[in-house]
Design a protein around this motif. Structure first.
Motif, PDB file in Angstrom:
ATOM      1  N   LYS A  15       0.833  -1.206   0.000  1.00 46.34           N
ATOM      2  CA  LYS A  15       0.000   0.000   0.000  1.00 46.34           C
ATOM      3  C   LYS A  15       0.873   1.263   0.000  1.00 46.34           C
ATOM      4  N   TYR A  25     -12.238  -1.574  -3.666  1.00 48.91           N
ATOM      5  CA  TYR A  25     -12.796  -1.864  -2.330  1.00 48.91           C
ATOM      6  C   TYR A  25     -14.332  -1.806  -2.324  1.00 48.91           C
ATOM      7  N   HIS A  34     -16.580  -2.988   0.389  1.00 49.58           N
ATOM      8  CA  HIS A  34     -16.684  -2.228   1.644  1.00 49.58           C
ATOM      9  C   HIS A  34     -17.549  -0.974   1.510  1.00 49.58           C
ATOM     10  N   PHE A  76     -15.429   3.278   7.090  1.00 43.46           N
ATOM     11  CA  PHE A  76     -14.062   3.608   6.687  1.00 43.46           C
ATOM     12  C   PHE A  76     -13.875   3.619   5.162  1.00 43.46           C
ATOM     13  N   SER A  84     -12.378   6.927   3.731  1.00 42.24           N
ATOM     14  CA  SER A  84     -11.022   7.113   4.231  1.00 42.24           C
ATOM     15  C   SER A  84     -10.033   6.128   3.589  1.00 42.24           C
ATOM     16  N   VAL A  85     -10.399   4.863   3.525  1.00 42.70           N
ATOM     17  CA  VAL A  85      -9.453   3.864   2.996  1.00 42.70           C
ATOM     18  C   VAL A  85      -9.246   4.065   1.486  1.00 42.70           C
ATOM     19  N   ARG A 114      -1.797 -14.378   3.701  1.00 42.91           N
ATOM     20  CA  ARG A 114      -2.513 -13.697   4.798  1.00 42.91           C
ATOM     21  C   ARG A 114      -1.826 -13.977   6.130  1.00 42.91           C
ATOM     22  N   THR A 144      -5.724  -7.631  10.293  1.00 46.13           N
ATOM     23  CA  THR A 144      -5.992  -6.274   9.785  1.00 46.13           C
ATOM     24  C   THR A 144      -5.509  -5.215  10.772  1.00 46.13           C
ATOM     25  N   ARG A 158       2.402  -6.796   9.121  1.00 41.31           N
ATOM     26  CA  ARG A 158       1.617  -5.721   9.747  1.00 41.31           C
ATOM     27  C   ARG A 158       2.074  -5.448  11.170  1.00 41.31           C
ATOM     28  N   ILE A 164      -4.787   1.026  11.945  1.00 44.63           N
ATOM     29  CA  ILE A 164      -5.622  -0.042  11.374  1.00 44.63           C
ATOM     30  C   ILE A 164      -5.788   0.136   9.863  1.00 44.63           C
ATOM     31  N   GLU A 165      -5.715   1.391   9.406  1.00 40.59           N
ATOM     32  CA  GLU A 165      -5.864   1.655   7.970  1.00 40.59           C
ATOM     33  C   GLU A 165      -4.527   1.567   7.236  1.00 40.59           C
ATOM     34  N   ASN A 212      -1.870  -0.133   6.987  1.00 41.94           N
ATOM     35  CA  ASN A 212      -1.345  -1.420   7.444  1.00 41.94           C
ATOM     36  C   ASN A 212      -0.487  -2.127   6.378  1.00 41.94           C
ATOM     37  N   HIS A 253      -1.939  -5.588   1.429  1.00 37.34           N
ATOM     38  CA  HIS A 253      -3.249  -6.197   1.182  1.00 37.34           C
ATOM     39  C   HIS A 253      -3.034  -7.593   0.622  1.00 37.34           C
TER      40      HIS A 253
HETATM   41  P1  GDP Z   1      -7.940  -6.941   5.250  1.00 38.51           P
HETATM   42  O1  GDP Z   1      -8.550  -7.973   4.348  1.00 38.51           O
HETATM   43  O2  GDP Z   1      -7.160  -7.532   6.401  1.00 38.51           O
HETATM   44  O3  GDP Z   1      -7.134  -5.893   4.500  1.00 38.51           O
HETATM   45  O4  GDP Z   1      -9.139  -6.146   5.968  1.00 38.51           O
HETATM   46  P2  GDP Z   1     -10.577  -5.628   5.454  1.00 38.51           P
HETATM   47  O5  GDP Z   1     -10.925  -6.228   4.123  1.00 38.51           O
HETATM   48  O6  GDP Z   1     -11.529  -5.820   6.575  1.00 38.51           O
HETATM   49  O7  GDP Z   1     -10.359  -4.051   5.276  1.00 38.51           O
HETATM   50  C1  GDP Z   1      -9.766  -3.504   4.144  1.00 38.51           C
HETATM   51  C2  GDP Z   1      -8.828  -2.393   4.556  1.00 38.51           C
HETATM   52  O8  GDP Z   1      -9.596  -1.292   5.063  1.00 38.51           O
HETATM   53  C3  GDP Z   1      -7.871  -2.732   5.705  1.00 38.51           C
HETATM   54  O9  GDP Z   1      -6.705  -3.404   5.289  1.00 38.51           O
HETATM   55  C4  GDP Z   1      -7.533  -1.358   6.248  1.00 38.51           C
HETATM   56  O10 GDP Z   1      -6.597  -0.664   5.409  1.00 38.51           O
HETATM   57  C5  GDP Z   1      -8.887  -0.657   6.125  1.00 38.51           C
HETATM   58  N1  GDP Z   1      -9.690  -0.811   7.354  1.00 38.51           N
HETATM   59  C6  GDP Z   1     -10.265  -1.942   7.863  1.00 38.51           C
HETATM   60  N2  GDP Z   1     -10.937  -1.693   9.002  1.00 38.51           N
HETATM   61  C7  GDP Z   1     -10.796  -0.359   9.216  1.00 38.51           C
HETATM   62  C8  GDP Z   1     -11.284   0.528  10.228  1.00 38.51           C
HETATM   63  O11 GDP Z   1     -11.980   0.131  11.171  1.00 38.51           O
HETATM   64  N3  GDP Z   1     -10.924   1.854  10.114  1.00 38.51           N
HETATM   65  C9  GDP Z   1     -10.161   2.321   9.067  1.00 38.51           C
HETATM   66  N4  GDP Z   1      -9.864   3.635   9.028  1.00 38.51           N
HETATM   67  N5  GDP Z   1      -9.695   1.511   8.108  1.00 38.51           N
HETATM   68  C10 GDP Z   1     -10.011   0.204   8.170  1.00 38.51           C
END
Ligand code: GDP
Length: 140
Positions: free
Chosen positions: A10, A50, A53, A58, A61-62, A86, A92, A103, A110-111, A113, A116
């Motif tokens: 990222k 994404y 999502h 988020f 923001s993401v 993974r 995450t 990570r 959390i963002e 990180n 991916h």
């Molecule tokens: P991953 O598969 O482990 O990457 O996690 P997810 O698919 O749940 O989330 C996608 C990406 O969104 C994450 O890798 C983070 O960059 C971001 N993200 C996930 N949860 C949060 C959150 O609660 N807050 C924020 N700001 N970003 C988040």
């Protein structure tokens, strides 16, 4: 089972000059990098990536973050590559990620990180096709 997955370094990882470190961990874990390039996603492209999502708190923001700078996108191949990568990435939320994971060692929130990785064969297919043409992803 031989499998392919989509990995991303990222914008935070690229910006902090740890591309080499992440690639070394991937190779040392026995995953083969079969395609790789650096791209810069637009906001619209990040939202498409994404899309699953959409509606989450988020999402804006993401997708701002993912379009804030270049990413390294890659296709990784190996035995159970999806789970293997993974495992290498860690949870995450880096505070919950296991010791020695990418990570845990490098994420700053959390963002932001660092990496991916696809989470299922279906998302791996979608994500590989999102970034790589059939020619780029062709078997060697
Ligand atoms: P991953 O598969 O482990 O990457 O996690 P997810 O698919 O749940 O989330 C996608 C990406 O969104 C994450 O890798 C983070 O960059 C971001 N993200 C996930 N949860 C949060 C959150 O609660 N807050 C924020 N700001 N970003 C988040």
């Amino acid at each position: 089972m031989m499998e392919r997955t989509l990995g991303i370094i990222k914008p935070d990882g690229v910006g902090r000059d740890i591309i080499g470190t992440v690639l070394e961990r991937i190779e040392k874990a026995g995953l083969k990098i079969v395609a790789l390039k650096m791209i810069r996603m637009s906001k619209v492209q990040a939202k498409g990536f994404y899309k699953v999502h959409e509606g989450r708190p988020f999402y804006e923001s993401v997708t701002d973050f993912m379009s804030s700078g270049p990413c390294v996108v890659m296709i990784l191949e190996g035995d159970d590559a999806i789970a293997a990568y993974r495992g290498l990435m860690g949870a995450t939320n880096y505070e919950e990620a296991a010791e020695g994971t990418i990570r845990r060692d490098f994420a700053t929130d959390i963002e932001k990180n660092v990496v991916h990785g696809s989470d299922s064969p279906e998302t791996a297919r979608f994500e590989m096709d999102y970034f790589f043409s059939a020619l780029e992803a062709a078997p060697a």
